[in-house]
Design an enzyme around this catalytic site. Structure first.
Site, PDB file in Angstrom:
ATOM      1  N   LYS A 188       5.812  -0.333   4.120  1.00 51.62           N
ATOM      2  CA  LYS A 188       5.312  -0.087   2.762  1.00 51.62           C
ATOM      3  C   LYS A 188       4.143  -1.051   2.507  1.00 51.62           C
ATOM      4  CE  LYS A 188       5.146  -0.367  -1.812  1.00 51.62           C
ATOM      5  NZ  LYS A 188       3.811  -0.979  -1.884  1.00 51.62           N
ATOM      6  N   GLU A 264       8.303 -14.177   3.663  1.00 38.46           N
ATOM      7  CA  GLU A 264       7.121 -15.050   3.807  1.00 38.46           C
ATOM      8  C   GLU A 264       6.449 -15.040   2.444  1.00 38.46           C
ATOM      9  OE1 GLU A 264       6.364 -16.617   6.536  1.00 38.46           O
ATOM     10  OE2 GLU A 264       7.764 -15.600   7.879  1.00 38.46           O
ATOM     11  N   CYS A 299      -2.479 -16.995   1.984  1.00 34.53           N
ATOM     12  CA  CYS A 299      -1.206 -17.641   1.621  1.00 34.53           C
ATOM     13  C   CYS A 299      -1.230 -19.128   1.934  1.00 34.53           C
ATOM     14  CB  CYS A 299      -0.047 -16.954   2.321  1.00 34.53           C
ATOM     15  SG  CYS A 299      -0.200 -16.933   4.100  1.00 34.53           S
ATOM     16  N   GLU A 398       1.013 -21.074  -7.753  1.00 35.07           N
ATOM     17  CA  GLU A 398       0.000 -20.465  -6.902  1.00 35.07           C
ATOM     18  C   GLU A 398      -0.962 -19.643  -7.768  1.00 35.07           C
ATOM     19  OE1 GLU A 398       1.327 -17.221  -4.359  1.00 35.07           O
ATOM     20  OE2 GLU A 398       0.253 -18.154  -2.702  1.00 35.07           O
TER      21      GLU A 398
HETATM   22  P1  NAD Z   1       3.612  -8.854  -4.356  1.00 37.51           P
HETATM   23  O1  NAD Z   1       4.947  -9.513  -4.195  1.00 37.51           O
HETATM   24  O2  NAD Z   1       3.198  -8.459  -5.702  1.00 37.51           O
HETATM   25  O3  NAD Z   1       3.550  -7.540  -3.469  1.00 37.51           O
HETATM   26  C1  NAD Z   1       3.847  -7.550  -2.098  1.00 37.51           C
HETATM   27  C2  NAD Z   1       4.427  -6.212  -1.713  1.00 37.51           C
HETATM   28  O4  NAD Z   1       5.667  -6.046  -2.387  1.00 37.51           O
HETATM   29  C3  NAD Z   1       3.554  -5.015  -2.102  1.00 37.51           C
HETATM   30  O5  NAD Z   1       3.618  -4.045  -1.087  1.00 37.51           O
HETATM   31  C4  NAD Z   1       4.222  -4.514  -3.359  1.00 37.51           C
HETATM   32  O6  NAD Z   1       4.015  -3.158  -3.598  1.00 37.51           O
HETATM   33  C5  NAD Z   1       5.672  -4.795  -3.051  1.00 37.51           C
HETATM   34  N1  NAD Z   1       6.516  -4.904  -4.241  1.00 37.51           N
HETATM   35  C6  NAD Z   1       6.162  -5.282  -5.490  1.00 37.51           C
HETATM   36  N2  NAD Z   1       7.216  -5.210  -6.321  1.00 37.51           N
HETATM   37  C7  NAD Z   1       8.263  -4.784  -5.586  1.00 37.51           C
HETATM   38  C8  NAD Z   1       9.637  -4.524  -5.875  1.00 37.51           C
HETATM   39  N3  NAD Z   1      10.140  -4.666  -7.100  1.00 37.51           N
HETATM   40  N4  NAD Z   1      10.437  -4.129  -4.861  1.00 37.51           N
HETATM   41  C9  NAD Z   1       9.952  -3.976  -3.628  1.00 37.51           C
HETATM   42  N5  NAD Z   1       8.664  -4.182  -3.301  1.00 37.51           N
HETATM   43  C10 NAD Z   1       7.830  -4.596  -4.259  1.00 37.51           C
HETATM   44  O7  NAD Z   1       2.563  -9.813  -3.657  1.00 37.51           O
HETATM   45  P2  NAD Z   1       0.985  -9.557  -3.511  1.00 37.51           P
HETATM   46  O8  NAD Z   1       0.384  -9.883  -4.819  1.00 37.51           O
HETATM   47  O9  NAD Z   1       0.707  -8.248  -2.885  1.00 37.51           O
HETATM   48  O10 NAD Z   1       0.610 -10.653  -2.423  1.00 37.51           O
HETATM   49  C11 NAD Z   1       0.260 -11.925  -2.735  1.00 37.51           C
HETATM   50  C12 NAD Z   1       1.400 -12.879  -2.438  1.00 37.51           C
HETATM   51  O11 NAD Z   1       1.726 -12.817  -1.039  1.00 37.51           O
HETATM   52  C13 NAD Z   1       1.014 -14.312  -2.683  1.00 37.51           C
HETATM   53  O12 NAD Z   1       2.096 -14.973  -3.304  1.00 37.51           O
HETATM   54  C14 NAD Z   1       0.797 -14.870  -1.279  1.00 37.51           C
HETATM   55  O13 NAD Z   1       0.929 -16.248  -1.148  1.00 37.51           O
HETATM   56  C15 NAD Z   1       1.820 -14.139  -0.515  1.00 37.51           C
HETATM   57  N6  NAD Z   1       1.503 -14.169   0.925  1.00 37.51           N
HETATM   58  C16 NAD Z   1       2.296 -14.908   1.769  1.00 37.51           C
HETATM   59  C17 NAD Z   1       1.995 -14.975   3.134  1.00 37.51           C
HETATM   60  C18 NAD Z   1       2.866 -15.770   4.096  1.00 37.51           C
HETATM   61  O14 NAD Z   1       2.736 -15.585   5.307  1.00 37.51           O
HETATM   62  N7  NAD Z   1       3.740 -16.632   3.624  1.00 37.51           N
HETATM   63  C19 NAD Z   1       0.895 -14.287   3.625  1.00 37.51           C
HETATM   64  C20 NAD Z   1       0.097 -13.560   2.727  1.00 37.51           C
HETATM   65  C21 NAD Z   1       0.429 -13.500   1.381  1.00 37.51           C
END
Ligand code: NAD
Length: 494
Positions: A188, A264, A299, A398
């Site tokens: 997804k 992650e 991240c 963040e």
């Molecule tokens: P997000 O949590 O909003 O979304 C991530 C994914 O989760 C998307 O595909 C989204 O559609 C899905 N999602 C959202 N709500 C959901 C729910 N209720 N149930 C299931 N899935 C759901 O995060 P984002 O804004 O897309 O990404 C940014 C975040 O990702 C930042 O916090 C960043 O630090 C983190 N990140 C971490 C790493 C790592 O390796 N640790 C790498 C890249 C990004």
């Protein structure tokens, strides 16, 4: 980079996208679509299916059937390797097309996108493909009357939910080891970065991956993501994204089938500069890139600069000079060093953090504003805020944007206390010429990765994962297989 080719690709219309389920392109079950807005100019680029819970269930069913009949899990690892190597080669062959499509979708500057997205995804898939026919089981050192065999088996149906920054790189960190290990996958992507993952799933079919082994369902997290997380038939859920979503996934697992959930999550990574750093100019330049590339949407971004007080002012000025020299703008211009912010929502969030710091009397050393608004795109200046207090939201939460929080320290102990003073524990850096101090700091700073005299750029051979509220698993390196292979014991009486 071939500028003419980039310009030709950026002008191409992008066809409406479909899910890929059981090897077929499918619309949402109710036909609904989401408009994809390009952050380059704020214009509609194309549409993706607004997936439904039914679509998620169909993808899980396809993945389950493909796993259970052994079309992938039951073939020799060397055969899986061959398919995955073909896939990696196809991704490389289409690297520029994929990179430009991805940039139009999510705004990352093309120089970084090309390397970090298709090229990195291809390298990752190749790495795990090459590894899979070189992993052995174990014979346990039992007593003479028994034989204990430890098999490694694929876990089954893996669901992967990934974010919008670096969708191919992060997607491949999950897909590479999961597929090499013989699992089937439901992927997804994020709403604002689905297009390249759909494209590489098509390339996977072309490479010979059997239908149903890799299924991609697009749509809203709260609908498709939640349905996947709550499924009774997903064995392992791997996730990269925000802490708020991570918590929901753990709850969904507890409420459904106790699927293993590997997270992650985000970071507020401290970049710690001691006065004895070997090369302060280099430290300033690398630090500027470590927070401002991809507009801070990384991240592991070094979003907190902790700098020894004796060099504070001079170092911040050096860093600001490097930041000023960075070109922010059109991400498809190869000269650009920071492209667009992914969405208007993210841009507003970045600006809110800056306003709040301003209101609290913190010093805006550089930037702080939206720029190039006339393009319709979402761009923000590299922003440096000094005099941030440890309790400020900017020091603890963040931003996920190009905003650097600067804090001085006087002693090593104080640097450690500040570094560890957030709920996160993803990355960190130590700049010092004192070898003993470097090792001491590596031990004392709570983070999954601690850079020494550099920032970022770790390669595939080392694991990446956070501690504290930054996560609970590791991507990259052979350790990633631990999430996708179960241990099974066979105990014989001889
Ligand atoms: P997000 O949590 O909003 O979304 C991530 C994914 O989760 C998307 O595909 C989204 O559609 C899905 N999602 C959202 N709500 C959901 C729910 N209720 N149930 C299931 N899935 C759901 O995060 P984002 O804004 O897309 O990404 C940014 C975040 O990702 C930042 O916090 C960043 O630090 C983190 N990140 C971490 C790493 C790592 O390796 N640790 C790498 C890249 C990004």
């Amino acid at each position: 980079m071939d500028l003419d080719r980039i310009n030709a690709l950026r002008a191409e219309p992008v066809a409406s996208a479909s899910h890929i389920i059981d090897g077929e392109r499918r619309p949402a079950s109710d036909g609904a679509e989401i408009e994809v807005i390009s952050p380059i100019d704020g214009q509609v680029l194309t549409t993706i299916p607004a997936g439904t819970a039914e679509d998620a269930a169909a993808a899980v069913r396809a993945a389950r059937a493909a796993f259970d009949d052994g079309r992938w899990s039951g073939i020799a690892p060397a055969q899986r390797r061959a398919v995955l190597l073909r896939w990696a080669a196809l991704i490389e062959d289409n690297a520029l097309e994929l990179a430009v499509l991805g940039v139009r979708d999510n705004g990352t500057e093309i120089g970084m996108a090309l390397k970090a997205e298709p090229m990195s995804a291809a390298a990752t898939i190749r790495y795990y493909a090459e590894a899979i026919d070189k992993l052995y089981g174990e014979i346990a050192p039992t007593g003479p009357g028994n034989l204990g065999l430890v098999h490694r088996e694929p876990v089954g149906v893996v669901a992967a939910i990934v974010p919008w920054n670096f969708p191919l790189m992060i997607g491949a960190w999950k897909l590479g080891p999961a597929l090499a290990a013989g699992n089937t996958v439901v992927l997804k992507p994020a709403e604002t970065a689905s297009l390249t993952l759909l494209r590489i799933a098509e390339l996977a079919l072309e490479a010979g991956l059997p239908p149903g082994v890799l299924n991609v369902v697009t749509g809203e997290g709260a609908t498709v993501g939640a349905a996947i997380a709550g499924s009774m038939d997903v064995d392992v859920l791997v996730f990269t994204g925000s802490g708020a979503t991570g918590r929901r996934l753990l709850e969904a697992s507890a409420r459904s089938n106790l699927k293993r959930v590997y997270l992650e999550l985000g970071g507020k990574s401290p970049n710690i500069v001691f006065a004895d750093a070997p090369d302060l100019d280099e430290a300033a330049k690398v630090s500027a890139h470590g927070i401002f590339r991809n507009s801070g949407q990384v991240c592991v971004a070094g979003s907190r600069l902790l700098v020894e007080r004796s060099i504070h002012d001079a170092f911040v000025e050096k860093l600001a000079a490097h930041a000023r020299a960075m070109k922010v703008g059109d991400p498809l211009d190869p000269a650009t060093s920071a492209g667009a912010v992914n969405s208007l929502r993210q841009l507003d969030q970045n600006l809110r953090f800056v306003r709040e710091a301003q209101d609290a009397g913190r010093e805006i050393v550089l930037g702080g504003a939206r720029i190039l608004e006339e393009t319709g795109g979402y761009y923000m200046e590299p922003t440096i805020v000094a005099g941030v207090a440890p309790g400020d939201r900017l020091a603890r939460e963040e931003v996920f944007g190009p905003v650097l929080a600067v804090m001085p320290f006087d002693t090593e102990d104080e640097a450690v206390a500040l570094a560890n003073g957030t709920d996160f524990g993803l990355a960190a850096a130590i700049w010092t010429a004192d070898l003993s101090r470097a090792h001491r700091m590596v031990r004392r700073v709570r983070a999954g990765i601690v850079h020494v005299n550099t920032y970022g750029g770790s390669d595939l051979t080392v694991p990446l994962g956070g501690v504290k509220q930054s996560g609970n698993g590791h991507d990259k390196s052979l350790h990633a297989f631990d999430k996708y292979l179960d241990l099974k014991t066979a105990w014989f009486k001889l």
